[in-house]
Design a protein around this motif. Sequence first.
Motif, short mmCIF file in Angstrom:
data_model
loop_
_atom_site.label_atom_id
_atom_site.label_comp_id
_atom_site.label_asym_id
_atom_site.label_seq_id
_atom_site.Cartn_x
_atom_site.Cartn_y
_atom_site.Cartn_z
N GLU A 250 0.83 -1.20 0.00
CA GLU A 250 0.00 0.00 0.00
C GLU A 250 0.86 1.25 0.00
OE1 GLU A 250 -3.24 0.59 2.64
OE2 GLU A 250 -3.83 -1.52 2.61
N LYS A 251 0.39 2.26 -0.71
CA LYS A 251 1.10 3.53 -0.72
C LYS A 251 1.02 4.18 0.66
CE LYS A 251 -0.57 7.15 -2.97
NZ LYS A 251 -0.97 8.07 -4.06
N SER A 252 2.09 4.87 1.04
CA SER A 252 2.11 5.53 2.35
C SER A 252 1.06 6.62 2.40
CB SER A 252 3.49 6.14 2.61
OG SER A 252 3.81 7.10 1.64
N SER A 253 0.58 6.89 3.61
CA SER A 253 -0.45 7.92 3.79
C SER A 253 0.14 9.32 3.74
CB SER A 253 -1.18 7.71 5.12
OG SER A 253 -0.27 7.74 6.20
N THR A 254 1.45 9.43 3.96
CA THR A 254 2.13 10.73 3.88
C THR A 254 3.13 10.72 2.73
OG1 THR A 254 3.83 9.98 5.46
CG2 THR A 254 1.91 11.15 6.35
N ALA A 255 3.32 11.87 2.11
CA ALA A 255 4.26 11.98 0.99
C ALA A 255 5.69 11.89 1.50
CB ALA A 255 4.04 13.30 0.26
N GLN A 256 6.46 10.95 0.95
CA GLN A 256 7.81 10.74 1.46
C GLN A 256 8.71 10.07 0.42
OE1 GLN A 256 7.63 6.77 4.07
NE2 GLN A 256 6.06 8.27 4.68
N VAL A 257 9.99 10.30 0.58
CA VAL A 257 11.01 9.62 -0.22
C VAL A 257 11.98 8.98 0.76
CG1 VAL A 257 12.86 9.85 -1.91
CG2 VAL A 257 10.81 11.28 -2.10
N THR A 258 12.20 7.68 0.61
CA THR A 258 13.10 6.95 1.50
C THR A 258 14.36 6.56 0.73
OG1 THR A 258 11.25 6.04 2.77
CG2 THR A 258 13.38 4.93 2.98
N GLU A 259 15.50 6.87 1.32
CA GLU A 259 16.78 6.40 0.78
C GLU A 259 17.31 5.30 1.69
OE1 GLU A 259 21.43 7.66 -0.02
OE2 GLU A 259 20.19 8.85 1.33
N PHE A 260 17.41 4.09 1.16
CA PHE A 260 18.10 3.02 1.86
C PHE A 260 19.58 3.15 1.52
CE2 PHE A 260 13.79 1.37 1.54
CZ PHE A 260 13.58 0.83 2.79
N PHE A 261 20.42 3.22 2.55
CA PHE A 261 21.85 3.46 2.31
C PHE A 261 22.67 2.83 3.42
CE2 PHE A 261 21.19 6.41 5.66
CZ PHE A 261 22.43 6.79 6.16
N SER A 262 23.99 2.79 3.22
CA SER A 262 24.91 2.38 4.27
C SER A 262 26.11 3.31 4.27
CB SER A 262 25.39 0.94 4.05
OG SER A 262 26.46 0.63 4.94
N PHE A 263 26.56 3.68 5.46
CA PHE A 263 27.76 4.49 5.56
C PHE A 263 28.99 3.73 5.06
CE2 PHE A 263 25.27 6.73 8.96
CZ PHE A 263 25.30 7.99 8.38
N TYR A 264 28.92 2.41 5.05
CA TYR A 264 30.05 1.60 4.60
C TYR A 264 30.06 1.38 3.08
CZ TYR A 264 31.16 0.59 9.44
OH TYR A 264 31.52 0.72 10.76
N CYS A 265 29.02 1.87 2.41
CA CYS A 265 28.89 1.68 0.96
C CYS A 265 29.57 2.81 0.20
CB CYS A 265 27.40 1.60 0.60
SG CYS A 265 27.03 1.78 -1.15
N GLY A 266 30.56 2.47 -0.63
CA GLY A 266 31.26 3.48 -1.41
C GLY A 266 30.35 4.19 -2.39
N HIS A 267 29.42 3.46 -2.98
CA HIS A 267 28.47 4.08 -3.92
C HIS A 267 27.57 5.09 -3.19
CE1 HIS A 267 29.54 1.63 -7.33
NE2 HIS A 267 29.33 0.52 -6.66
N CYS A 268 27.17 4.74 -1.97
CA CYS A 268 26.33 5.66 -1.19
C CYS A 268 27.09 6.95 -0.87
CB CYS A 268 25.87 5.00 0.11
SG CYS A 268 24.82 3.55 -0.14
N PHE A 269 28.38 6.79 -0.56
CA PHE A 269 29.22 7.96 -0.28
C PHE A 269 29.29 8.87 -1.50
CE2 PHE A 269 33.73 9.55 -0.47
CZ PHE A 269 33.53 10.63 0.37
N LYS A 270 29.52 8.29 -2.67
CA LYS A 270 29.61 9.08 -3.90
C LYS A 270 28.25 9.66 -4.29
CE LYS A 270 33.51 6.45 -5.73
NZ LYS A 270 33.98 5.46 -6.75
N PHE A 271 27.18 8.98 -3.87
CA PHE A 271 25.83 9.40 -4.23
C PHE A 271 25.26 10.43 -3.26
CE2 PHE A 271 21.82 8.64 -6.46
CZ PHE A 271 22.28 8.18 -7.67
N GLU A 272 25.96 10.70 -2.18
CA GLU A 272 25.44 11.59 -1.15
C GLU A 272 25.05 12.97 -1.68
OE1 GLU A 272 24.41 12.29 3.02
OE2 GLU A 272 24.37 10.68 1.54
#
Length: 207
Positions: free
Chosen positions: A35-57
């Motif tokens: 089900e779609k959330s009742s509130t408008a939101q964007v969630t980023e799943f990430f890890s501080f240990y992930c090099g791609h996440c660091f570059k994508f910050e």
Amino acid sequence: MLKKIKLSLLLLCLPFAAFAAQFEIDNQYTVIDVEKSSTAQVTEFFSFYCGHCFKFEPVAKAIEKNLPDGVVFIKNHVNFLGGVSPQTQSNLSFAYLIAKKHGQAHNIAEQIFKSIHIQGAPLTEIKDVKKLLEINGIDSNTFDSDIASMPIISAERALQDKQNKYSALGALTGVPTFIVNDKYKININTIKSQTELDELVKFLLAL
């Protein structure tokens, strides 16, 4: 005069219309069977240990900055990366949640990324995590009190529950992953620019 106003409004809408016409299910985005959330939101799943996440910050920060008024941006730190124990990864989840409680989320996140990916200090020990927060304004006693408090413990459990939910649904197979309104996963590899990404987010928010 009225015609000129209508023309101006039309021209303003053209960039969005041009992008929206190109956005296709199972191409730029995937629909998740929830089900779609009742509130408008964007969630980023990430890890501080992930090099791609660091570059994508910088991209993640731009998404947050460009969101329409009233839309919430949520960073959901995961603990399932290989090579680092889940507890060590959860320590950084706790650190981020404590920082968020004290209005230091952006600064502490930046310092954690910097420590791991620039300074080569992996923060595998909780004492090192505590020291980093202390250097950045959250003292040791506050850290100890917060990490043992039910609101922070419950919030960290909620991060794990959400990552497990979307992993089980097949929507979370790696990081970074962006999900809009809990239902629409952005297929980031199909996006060619920040502008296109921002417009896709707005498009999905409106679905």
